[in-house]
Motif scaffolding. Structure first.
Motif, mmCIF file in Angstrom:
data_model
loop_
_atom_site.group_PDB
_atom_site.id
_atom_site.type_symbol
_atom_site.label_atom_id
_atom_site.label_comp_id
_atom_site.label_asym_id
_atom_site.label_seq_id
_atom_site.Cartn_x
_atom_site.Cartn_y
_atom_site.Cartn_z
ATOM 1 N N UNK A 1 0.796 -1.275 -0.038
ATOM 2 C CA UNK A 1 0.120 0.082 0.034
ATOM 3 C C UNK A 1 0.756 1.147 0.038
ATOM 4 N N UNK A 2 1.982 1.356 0.279
ATOM 5 C CA UNK A 2 3.093 2.192 0.495
ATOM 6 C C UNK A 2 2.958 3.066 1.652
ATOM 7 N N UNK A 3 2.087 2.339 2.634
ATOM 8 C CA UNK A 3 1.958 2.991 4.088
ATOM 9 C C UNK A 3 3.063 2.753 5.018
ATOM 10 N N UNK A 4 3.882 1.889 4.872
ATOM 11 C CA UNK A 4 5.060 1.565 5.759
ATOM 12 C C UNK A 4 6.607 1.462 4.767
ATOM 13 N N UNK A 5 7.421 1.966 5.428
ATOM 14 C CA UNK A 5 8.753 1.670 4.857
ATOM 15 C C UNK A 5 9.839 1.455 5.978
ATOM 16 N N UNK A 6 10.996 1.029 5.440
ATOM 17 C CA UNK A 6 11.808 0.509 6.590
ATOM 18 C C UNK A 6 13.395 0.530 5.571
ATOM 19 N N UNK A 7 14.275 1.038 6.459
ATOM 20 C CA UNK A 7 15.645 1.342 6.123
ATOM 21 C C UNK A 7 16.684 0.832 6.624
ATOM 22 N N UNK A 8 17.760 0.723 5.987
ATOM 23 C CA UNK A 8 18.984 0.182 6.599
ATOM 24 C C UNK A 8 19.533 1.331 7.138
ATOM 25 N N UNK A 9 20.375 1.205 8.331
ATOM 26 C CA UNK A 9 20.473 2.348 9.043
ATOM 27 C C UNK A 9 21.535 3.210 8.178
ATOM 28 N N UNK A 10 22.335 2.924 7.642
ATOM 29 C CA UNK A 10 23.084 3.932 6.897
ATOM 30 C C UNK A 10 22.800 4.664 5.882
ATOM 31 N N UNK A 11 21.530 4.265 5.595
ATOM 32 C CA UNK A 11 20.860 5.315 4.441
ATOM 33 C C UNK A 11 19.766 6.081 5.020
ATOM 34 N N UNK A 12 19.336 5.738 6.457
ATOM 35 C CA UNK A 12 18.075 6.533 6.994
ATOM 36 C C UNK A 12 18.647 8.017 6.951
ATOM 37 N N UNK A 13 17.528 8.741 6.827
ATOM 38 C CA UNK A 13 17.689 10.194 6.785
ATOM 39 C C UNK A 13 18.200 10.688 5.389
ATOM 40 N N UNK A 14 18.921 9.929 4.610
ATOM 41 C CA UNK A 14 19.297 10.285 3.224
ATOM 42 C C UNK A 14 18.541 9.712 2.218
ATOM 43 N N UNK A 15 18.209 8.507 2.329
ATOM 44 C CA UNK A 15 17.049 7.915 1.116
ATOM 45 C C UNK A 15 15.895 7.765 1.383
ATOM 46 N N UNK A 16 15.049 7.901 0.453
ATOM 47 C CA UNK A 16 13.472 7.695 0.666
ATOM 48 C C UNK A 16 12.922 6.578 -0.419
ATOM 49 N N UNK A 17 12.354 5.907 0.012
ATOM 50 C CA UNK A 17 11.570 4.784 -0.790
ATOM 51 C C UNK A 17 10.130 5.357 -1.116
ATOM 52 N N UNK A 18 9.627 5.209 -2.203
ATOM 53 C CA UNK A 18 8.172 5.392 -2.548
ATOM 54 C C UNK A 18 7.728 4.573 -3.494
ATOM 55 N N UNK A 19 6.262 4.470 -3.661
ATOM 56 C CA UNK A 19 5.887 3.800 -4.777
ATOM 57 C C UNK A 19 4.690 4.406 -5.560
ATOM 58 N N UNK A 20 4.317 4.236 -6.769
ATOM 59 C CA UNK A 20 2.898 4.851 -7.495
ATOM 60 C C UNK A 20 2.530 3.482 -8.058
ATOM 61 N N UNK A 21 1.563 3.169 -7.407
ATOM 62 C CA UNK A 21 0.811 1.788 -7.764
ATOM 63 C C UNK A 21 0.083 1.891 -9.041
ATOM 64 N N UNK A 22 -0.345 3.252 -9.379
ATOM 65 C CA UNK A 22 -1.293 3.548 -10.735
ATOM 66 C C UNK A 22 0.019 3.279 -11.597
ATOM 67 N N UNK A 23 1.121 3.413 -11.559
ATOM 68 C CA UNK A 23 2.273 3.485 -12.473
ATOM 69 C C UNK A 23 3.176 2.214 -12.226
ATOM 70 N N UNK A 24 2.846 1.426 -11.212
ATOM 71 C CA UNK A 24 3.660 -0.091 -11.227
ATOM 72 C C UNK A 24 4.913 0.489 -10.887
ATOM 73 N N UNK A 25 5.251 1.448 -10.292
ATOM 74 C CA UNK A 25 6.647 1.793 -10.080
ATOM 75 C C UNK A 25 6.937 2.180 -8.758
#
Length: 124
Positions: A54-78
């Motif tokens: 759903x895109x409602x929850x995300x989780x990161x490896x410690x070394x990228x927290x605050x620098x990387x952001x994951x997201x998704x657009x399910x309408x675009x399958x991306x």
């Protein structure tokens, strides 16, 4: 069956930003948890970030927290990975992956489908 294709990698300088994209084919894309992994030469593939279907929850490896952001657009399958403040140690081949799961998935062996990868190189 899900097919994944990454794009957006490149050669950048330390401190720069990049956005990776991963387009998926197949049905019921929103039922798949998605993740990003990376593998540097001579090292094992490692987890970077994950997102629920759903895109409602995300989780990161410690070394990228605050620098990387994951997201998704399910309408675009991306699914996307926005990377900022890049460091030379972020240099790796980046893979996206899909897992038949409704929750967060962080383990390499929990993913069912993988892309071919896109190279990210960060110079100092």
């Amino acid at each position: 069956q899900v097919q994944l294709g990454e794009s957006g990698g490149g050669l950048v300088q330390a401190g720069d930003s990049l956005r990776l994209s991963c387009a998926a084919s197949g049905r019921a894309y929103s039922s798949y948890a998605m993740g990003w992994f990376r593998q540097a030469p001579g090292k094992e593939r490692e987890f970077v970030a994950a997102i629920t279907g759903s895109g409602g929850w995300t989780y990161y490896e410690d070394s990228v927290k605050g620098r990387f952001s994951i997201s998704r657009d399910n309408a675009k399958n991306t699914v996307y990975l926005q990377m900022t403040s890049l460091k030379p140690e972020d240099t790796a081949l980046y893979y996206c992956a899909a897992a038949r799961s409704s929750g967060i998935v962080a383990g390499v062996f929990q993913y069912d489908y993988w892309g071919q990868g896109t190279q990210v190189t960060v110079s100092s």
